[in-house]
Design a protein around this motif. Structure first.
Motif, PDB file in Angstrom:
ATOM      1  N   GLN A  84       0.826  -1.210   0.000  1.00 49.85           N
ATOM      2  CA  GLN A  84       0.000   0.000   0.000  1.00 49.85           C
ATOM      3  C   GLN A  84       0.861   1.262   0.000  1.00 49.85           C
ATOM      4  O   GLN A  84       0.498   2.271  -0.620  1.00 49.85           O
ATOM      5  CB  GLN A  84      -0.932  -0.008   1.211  1.00 49.85           C
ATOM      6  N   ALA A  85       2.018   1.213   0.665  1.00 53.76           N
ATOM      7  CA  ALA A  85       2.918   2.374   0.701  1.00 53.76           C
ATOM      8  C   ALA A  85       3.457   2.690  -0.689  1.00 53.76           C
ATOM      9  O   ALA A  85       3.616   3.860  -1.058  1.00 53.76           O
ATOM     10  CB  ALA A  85       4.065   2.118   1.673  1.00 53.76           C
ATOM     11  N   VAL A  86       3.733   1.658  -1.475  1.00 56.26           N
ATOM     12  CA  VAL A  86       4.194   1.882  -2.850  1.00 56.26           C
ATOM     13  C   VAL A  86       3.070   2.495  -3.683  1.00 56.26           C
ATOM     14  O   VAL A  86       3.281   3.434  -4.454  1.00 56.26           O
ATOM     15  CB  VAL A  86       4.684   0.564  -3.490  1.00 56.26           C
ATOM     16  N   GLU A  87       1.869   1.973  -3.514  1.00 59.07           N
ATOM     17  CA  GLU A  87       0.739   2.501  -4.280  1.00 59.07           C
ATOM     18  C   GLU A  87       0.465   3.960  -3.943  1.00 59.07           C
ATOM     19  O   GLU A  87       0.110   4.761  -4.815  1.00 59.07           O
ATOM     20  CB  GLU A  87      -0.508   1.658  -4.033  1.00 59.07           C
ATOM     21  N   SER A  88       0.625   4.317  -2.672  1.00 58.02           N
ATOM     22  CA  SER A  88       0.342   5.693  -2.250  1.00 58.02           C
ATOM     23  C   SER A  88       1.514   6.637  -2.506  1.00 58.02           C
ATOM     24  O   SER A  88       1.365   7.856  -2.413  1.00 58.02           O
ATOM     25  CB  SER A  88      -0.013   5.722  -0.759  1.00 58.02           C
ATOM     26  N   GLY A  89       2.689   6.077  -2.810  1.00 64.35           N
ATOM     27  CA  GLY A  89       3.851   6.908  -3.075  1.00 64.35           C
ATOM     28  C   GLY A  89       4.668   7.267  -1.853  1.00 64.35           C
ATOM     29  O   GLY A  89       5.626   8.036  -1.952  1.00 64.35           O
ATOM     30  N   THR A  90       4.332   6.714  -0.683  1.00 58.52           N
ATOM     31  CA  THR A  90       5.103   7.026   0.522  1.00 58.52           C
ATOM     32  C   THR A  90       6.367   6.187   0.620  1.00 58.52           C
ATOM     33  O   THR A  90       7.228   6.450   1.455  1.00 58.52           O
ATOM     34  CB  THR A  90       4.251   6.819   1.794  1.00 58.52           C
ATOM     35  N   ALA A  91       6.490   5.164  -0.215  1.00 57.57           N
ATOM     36  CA  ALA A  91       7.726   4.368  -0.302  1.00 57.57           C
ATOM     37  C   ALA A  91       7.978   4.056  -1.767  1.00 57.57           C
ATOM     38  O   ALA A  91       7.033   3.855  -2.538  1.00 57.57           O
ATOM     39  CB  ALA A  91       7.614   3.083   0.503  1.00 57.57           C
ATOM     40  N   GLN A  92       9.239   4.047  -2.152  1.00 59.14           N
ATOM     41  CA  GLN A  92       9.566   3.693  -3.531  1.00 59.14           C
ATOM     42  C   GLN A  92       9.600   2.190  -3.741  1.00 59.14           C
ATOM     43  O   GLN A  92       9.360   1.702  -4.838  1.00 59.14           O
ATOM     44  CB  GLN A  92      10.936   4.278  -3.921  1.00 59.14           C
ATOM     45  N   ILE A  93       9.904   1.449  -2.671  1.00 61.95           N
ATOM     46  CA  ILE A  93       9.962  -0.010  -2.748  1.00 61.95           C
ATOM     47  C   ILE A  93       9.179  -0.602  -1.581  1.00 61.95           C
ATOM     48  O   ILE A  93       9.370  -0.205  -0.421  1.00 61.95           O
ATOM     49  CB  ILE A  93      11.418  -0.516  -2.700  1.00 61.95           C
ATOM     50  N   GLY A  94       8.294  -1.524  -1.883  1.00 59.74           N
ATOM     51  CA  GLY A  94       7.606  -2.270  -0.846  1.00 59.74           C
ATOM     52  C   GLY A  94       8.286  -3.617  -0.664  1.00 59.74           C
ATOM     53  O   GLY A  94       8.776  -4.209  -1.630  1.00 59.74           O
ATOM     54  N   MET A  95       8.330  -4.097   0.561  1.00 61.93           N
ATOM     55  CA  MET A  95       8.917  -5.409   0.842  1.00 61.93           C
ATOM     56  C   MET A  95       7.778  -6.377   1.140  1.00 61.93           C
ATOM     57  O   MET A  95       6.932  -6.093   1.994  1.00 61.93           O
ATOM     58  CB  MET A  95       9.865  -5.317   2.038  1.00 61.93           C
ATOM     59  N   SER A  96       7.770  -7.503   0.449  1.00 61.75           N
ATOM     60  CA  SER A  96       6.694  -8.472   0.638  1.00 61.75           C
ATOM     61  C   SER A  96       7.262  -9.872   0.766  1.00 61.75           C
ATOM     62  O   SER A  96       8.159 -10.260   0.015  1.00 61.75           O
ATOM     63  CB  SER A  96       5.709  -8.423  -0.532  1.00 61.75           C
ATOM     64  N   SER A  97       6.727 -10.628   1.715  1.00 62.38           N
ATOM     65  CA  SER A  97       7.127 -12.024   1.864  1.00 62.38           C
ATOM     66  C   SER A  97       5.998 -12.948   1.407  1.00 62.38           C
ATOM     67  O   SER A  97       5.869 -14.073   1.852  1.00 62.38           O
ATOM     68  CB  SER A  97       7.503 -12.328   3.323  1.00 62.38           C
ATOM     69  N   ARG A  98       5.201 -12.447   0.500  1.00 59.47           N
ATOM     70  CA  ARG A  98       4.169 -13.254  -0.162  1.00 59.47           C
ATOM     71  C   ARG A  98       4.076 -12.791  -1.618  1.00 59.47           C
ATOM     72  O   ARG A  98       4.507 -11.695  -1.977  1.00 59.47           O
ATOM     73  CB  ARG A  98       2.803 -13.085   0.512  1.00 59.47           C
ATOM     74  N   ASP A  99       3.495 -13.645  -2.457  1.00 56.93           N
ATOM     75  CA  ASP A  99       3.267 -13.255  -3.844  1.00 56.93           C
ATOM     76  C   ASP A  99       2.203 -12.166  -3.900  1.00 56.93           C
ATOM     77  O   ASP A  99       1.332 -12.071  -3.013  1.00 56.93           O
ATOM     78  CB  ASP A  99       2.802 -14.461  -4.667  1.00 56.93           C
ATOM     79  N   LEU A 100       2.259 -11.352  -4.923  1.00 55.87           N
ATOM     80  CA  LEU A 100       1.222 -10.346  -5.113  1.00 55.87           C
ATOM     81  C   LEU A 100      -0.109 -11.018  -5.428  1.00 55.87           C
ATOM     82  O   LEU A 100      -0.160 -12.030  -6.140  1.00 55.87           O
ATOM     83  CB  LEU A 100       1.597  -9.405  -6.258  1.00 55.87           C
ATOM     84  N   LEU A 101      -1.179 -10.451  -4.907  1.00 52.81           N
ATOM     85  CA  LEU A 101      -2.515 -10.923  -5.252  1.00 52.81           C
ATOM     86  C   LEU A 101      -2.820 -10.514  -6.690  1.00 52.81           C
ATOM     87  O   LEU A 101      -2.210  -9.573  -7.218  1.00 52.81           O
ATOM     88  CB  LEU A 101      -3.537 -10.330  -4.287  1.00 52.81           C
ATOM     89  N   PRO A 102      -3.751 -11.199  -7.344  1.00 55.91           N
ATOM     90  CA  PRO A 102      -4.024 -10.890  -8.759  1.00 55.91           C
ATOM     91  C   PRO A 102      -4.319  -9.413  -9.016  1.00 55.91           C
ATOM     92  O   PRO A 102      -3.814  -8.837  -9.994  1.00 55.91           O
ATOM     93  CB  PRO A 102      -5.238 -11.771  -9.079  1.00 55.91           C
ATOM     94  N   ASP A 103      -5.111  -8.777  -8.150  1.00 57.30           N
ATOM     95  CA  ASP A 103      -5.432  -7.366  -8.382  1.00 57.30           C
ATOM     96  C   ASP A 103      -4.217  -6.472  -8.141  1.00 57.30           C
ATOM     97  O   ASP A 103      -4.030  -5.465  -8.826  1.00 57.30           O
ATOM     98  CB  ASP A 103      -6.598  -6.919  -7.496  1.00 57.30           C
TER      99      ASP A 103
END
Length: 282
Positions: A84-103
């Motif tokens: 969500q931080a990447v989508e909102s522009g508050t972070a340039q890189i998001g860190m995720s330990s799961r695959d992205l959901l389809p949407d």
């Protein structure tokens, strides 16, 4: 400091009005330039998974030591929060330990920077050493509630899980639960470290954490007879493996691209292995 506003209307001659307008535009441009300058010098911001966070901090430290002037800020919050931080522009890189959901995958890109095993852990006092994957699923579904017959001296099992939105929990649900819901009786913790601490303090507990964060305070279990080791993961025998992603909006540019390229390059991947993770699959 702004001057007080008069209650009487100001009357500005035409020539003075032009000078005033020009001055206002100059001041606005100057203020914008200062703001942009702060943005440029504020550095690169990463946010998200608390499982990825400690590794990102080590990558950032090593990268900064080799690239003078690079400033990288790393903060947690969970995989979903990072996305969500990447989508909102508050972070340039998001860190995720799961695959992205389809949407999410329709709007963002997930770049694999490492792979990690998930270890099912118990307290060192627990005599159990091996569980079947189906038994782990049934414990977390609330169907098996005692260690009787499982080497745990008949104690009631304390089930510990991560919070909704956690990448570790999302991976566990996908790899272990297979559509089953985690019991509402499970104790919910908001970080991998908190799960480990609770398991270490409760002889009847069970939890799941990143393989690299296993230490002597907890005991990792063999799953279906396979130890959670790098060799077993590389050989495809240990199945509880998840990706560590850097999530970006569009193609990464500037410092973000340079940092990601360094992590995925020889020097970064050597550090990745040293820290107990595996490079992306060939």
């Amino acid at each position: 400091m702004l001057a007080p506003v008069s209650s009487e209307p100001d009357v500005i001659p035409g020539g003075a009005r032009s000078v005033c307008a020009a001055l206002c535009l100059w001041v606005s441009a100057l203020a914008l330039g200062h703001a942009c300058g702060r943005e440029r010098t504020s550095g690169l911001t990463l946010a998200g998974s608390t499982s990825v966070q400690p590794f990102a901090e080590r990558w950032a430290e090593a990268y900064g030591a080799r690239h003078a002037g690079a400033t990288i800020h790393v903060q947690g919050g969970g995989s979903t929060a990072g996305i969500q931080a990447v989508e909102s522009g508050t972070a340039q890189i998001g860190m995720s330990s799961r695959d992205l959901l389809p949407d999410e995958a329709q709007r963002l890109r997930g770049l694999v920077v490492a792979r990690d095993g998930i270890a099912v852990v118990v307290n060192p006092e627990n005599r159990i050493g091996d569980v079947k994957l189906d038994e782990v699923r049934r414990i977390y579904a609330g169907e098996i509630t005692r260690w009787a017959g499982h080497g745990g001296q008949g104690r009631k099992i304390t089930v510990i899980t991560r919070e909704e939105g956690s990448g570790t929990r999302g991976a566990f649900e996908e790899l272990v639960m297979k559509g089953r819901r985690i019991t509402s009786a499970a104790l919910v913790q908001d970080s991998t470290g908190a799960v480990r601490q609770m398991v270490a303090s409760d002889p009847a507990s069970i939890g799941y954490i990143s393989l690299d964060l296993v230490d002597t305070s907890v005991k990792p279990l063999r799953v279906d007879g396979v130890e959670p080791t790098e060799a077993a993961i590389d050989a495809g025998r240990y199945r509880l493996v998840r990706p560590f992603l850097f999530v970006v909006k569009g193609a990464p540019t500037g410092e973000a691209r340079a940092f990601i390229d360094w992590i995925r390059g020889p020097e970064g991947q050597a550090l990745t292995r040293k820290e107990g993770l595996l490079p992306p699959a060939p």
